[in-house]
Design an enzyme around this catalytic site. Structure first.
Site, PDB file in Angstrom:
ATOM      1  N   TRP A 323       0.826  -1.206   0.000  1.00 52.20           N
ATOM      2  CA  TRP A 323       0.000   0.000   0.000  1.00 52.20           C
ATOM      3  C   TRP A 323       0.858   1.253   0.000  1.00 52.20           C
ATOM      4  O   TRP A 323       0.500   2.263  -0.617  1.00 52.20           O
ATOM      5  CB  TRP A 323      -0.894  -0.012   1.252  1.00 52.20           C
ATOM      6  CG  TRP A 323      -1.729   1.229   1.420  1.00 52.20           C
ATOM      7  CD1 TRP A 323      -2.992   1.446   0.947  1.00 52.20           C
ATOM      8  CD2 TRP A 323      -1.362   2.434   2.103  1.00 52.20           C
ATOM      9  NE1 TRP A 323      -3.426   2.704   1.295  1.00 52.20           N
ATOM     10  CE2 TRP A 323      -2.436   3.333   2.012  1.00 52.20           C
ATOM     11  CE3 TRP A 323      -0.219   2.835   2.789  1.00 52.20           C
ATOM     12  CZ2 TRP A 323      -2.421   4.603   2.579  1.00 52.20           C
ATOM     13  CZ3 TRP A 323      -0.200   4.108   3.357  1.00 52.20           C
ATOM     14  CH2 TRP A 323      -1.284   4.965   3.247  1.00 52.20           C
ATOM     15  N   HIS A 324       2.004   1.200   0.665  1.00 52.53           N
ATOM     16  CA  HIS A 324       2.836   2.390   0.798  1.00 52.53           C
ATOM     17  C   HIS A 324       3.498   2.803  -0.515  1.00 52.53           C
ATOM     18  O   HIS A 324       3.830   3.983  -0.682  1.00 52.53           O
ATOM     19  CB  HIS A 324       3.914   2.170   1.863  1.00 52.53           C
ATOM     20  CG  HIS A 324       3.423   2.364   3.256  1.00 52.53           C
ATOM     21  ND1 HIS A 324       2.841   1.355   3.989  1.00 52.53           N
ATOM     22  CD2 HIS A 324       3.399   3.462   4.060  1.00 52.53           C
ATOM     23  CE1 HIS A 324       2.498   1.810   5.175  1.00 52.53           C
ATOM     24  NE2 HIS A 324       2.812   3.089   5.242  1.00 52.53           N
ATOM     25  N   GLY A 325       3.723   1.885  -1.419  1.00 54.05           N
ATOM     26  CA  GLY A 325       4.367   2.300  -2.651  1.00 54.05           C
ATOM     27  C   GLY A 325       4.559   1.152  -3.620  1.00 54.05           C
ATOM     28  O   GLY A 325       4.573  -0.022  -3.243  1.00 54.05           O
TER      29      GLY A 325
END
Length: 465
Positions: A323-325
């Site tokens: 989700w973060h990248g």
């Protein structure tokens, strides 16, 4: 429009006065908030307003189309909405990542496909408002919240400007009802909100941006430094990202308090955690709570034995990393943290007091050290850079250049203040000092923010997620 600019200060002041001037007219108050939120979001790129409108309308309409009986009809509608919103998120955030990963995989088998790279602009905050919209339709499907027919209030729920671009990720059960009832101005809440904004700005401008300079210097070309420097960079980075992201959260929560709207806390002094499990109960709370509610529990949570629970924990943290990248470094970060959490599935539960004490400091330091080491992959600019950092940490000397000890000037006072205020929502909430001393502290922070660089265009780290 960033929080640490004079532009936002003027914007917030205007919103504050107009919002309360409309306090007896809830409908117009919400219309004004919706317009203000769209102006705030469109400040980055007005073309992206269409996306947030599509997300809002699809989720609003989906909830109304459901019957509320968890039938196949309802399941079809909620599934279509999830596919639509996840599809939009995947296109803008992960398309090139999937393309590059497939090219690398095929190259292992001797194939070299010449697929073009698409230059796609990542909309600011898309991961946050997409998850918020998805949670609403799932909650309606589950019966946790009734679908609203107030389209304006729902639009404000998705796009509420303080938490729009970097959270906290709010559930409809908490935030949406606040836009459906009239509110009165509360002086004490507004004062606390101003203090929280001040503390958030201090963390962002004085601590995060100042430390970030040294992190960039150390990790830009790891081969110029030593193993100790890389470890120090990891420690500096987790302080930087904490001060940056929790600073954003404080400004967002404080801004909402000026409008007498309550947002959920996103951080609870995570560096005073006594083990990794406690740290993840205090770090990015809204995201981990989202994955627990909508991924971990539907997969069975801890109801099917310890090994299944361990698997579910790994899935939760791997998805959190992704989700973060869109890079394998984030996946690695998620997997590492998942592995650090798995032992707690098998260990007996141990009750911890609400707040760490002086005798807990060694355990807090050890937990901080482990988290910092695990976060190096998060900060790496790619797999190649991560490999360089690991190579330096394994094959070079443990020597640190004295110049990189300068961040201690920011870190030590910061941690002292956080430690003294750890029993409150944020340190400035209730300072145990006479009025003159408290105002001296406020003015010192304001002057420090101005001198070090308000309006110097240092973007919040989480805007890229």
């Amino acid at each position: 429009m960033q929080f640490d600019t004079y532009t936002y200060a003027l914007f917030l002041l205007l919103v504050f006065f107009v919002y309360w001037a409309l306090r007896k007219h809830l409908k117009w108050q919400n219309i004004f908030l919706l317009v203000a939120s769209y102006v705030f979001y469109g400040w980055w790129d007005w073309r992206m307003l269409g996306l947030i409108m599509l997300t809002s309308l699809s989720s609003y309409g989906t909830a109304l189309m459901m019957r509320g009986d968890r039938s196949r009809h309802d399941k079809l509608w909620v599934t279509l909405n999830i596919v639509l919103n996840v599809g939009i998120l995947a296109f803008f955030k992960y398309l090139n990542f999937l393309r590059d990963s497939l090219v690398d995989l095929l190259s292992w088998f001797g194939m070299n496909p010449d697929w073009p790279t698409l230059y796609i602009l990542l909309p600011v905050g898309i991961s946050f408002y997409t998850f918020q919209a998805i949670s609403y339709t799932i909650d309606v499907y589950r019966g946790d919240v009734k679908p609203t027919r107030d389209m304006v209030a729902f639009g404000v729920f998705i796009s509420f400007f303080p938490q729009l671009v970097a959270g906290p990720i709010e559930r409809a059960t908490n935030l949406l009802p606040q836009f459906l009832r009239e509110k009165s101005f509360d002086y004490d809440t507004a004062v606390v909100g101003m203090r929280q904004i001040l503390w958030g700005l201090a963390k962002k401008v004085i601590v995060a941006d100042s430390i970030g300079y040294y992190v960039d210097q150390l990790l830009y070309n790891p081969y110029h430094f030593s193993a100790a420097s890389m470890l120090w960079a990891g420690m500096l980075f987790v302080i930087q990202i904490y001060a940056d992201f929790s600073g954003y959260s404080d400004i967002a929560i404080g801004s909402a308090k000026l409008l007498n709207i309550k947002l959920q806390p996103n951080f609870r002094y995570p560096f005073f955690s006594r083990n990794m499990k406690e740290l993840w109960q205090r770090w990015h709370i809204s995201l981990i709570s989202w994955f627990r509610q909508y991924v971990y529990f539907p997969m069975g949570g801890s109801r099917h034995g310890k090994w299944r629970t361990a698997f579910n924990v790994m899935v939760l943290f791997t998805l959190s990393g992704l989700w973060h990248g869109a890079d394998w470094t984030f996946v690695i970060w998620g997997v590492i943290n998942g592995l650090l959490m798995v032992p707690f599935v098998f260990l007996p539960r141990k009750h911890l007091s609400a707040h760490a004490s002086v005798r807990d400091i060694p355990r807090c330091l050890l937990t901080f050290f482990i988290f910092a080491l695990a976060s190096i992959s998060f900060r790496a600019s790619g797999i190649a850079n991560f490999k360089e950092i690991c190579d330096v940490m394994v094959n070079t000397t443990w020597r640190l250049r004295p110049v990189f000890g300068q961040p201690l000037y920011y870190m030590v006072p910061f941690f002292i203040i956080e430690w003294l205020g750890r029993k409150h929502e944020f340190p400035l909430e209730r300072l145990p000092f006479p009025t003159a001393v408290r105002w001296l502290i406020y003015w010192a922070l304001l002057i420090g923010i101005s001198i070090i660089g308000l309006d110097r265009n240092m973007q919040f780290i989480y805007f890229q997620f």
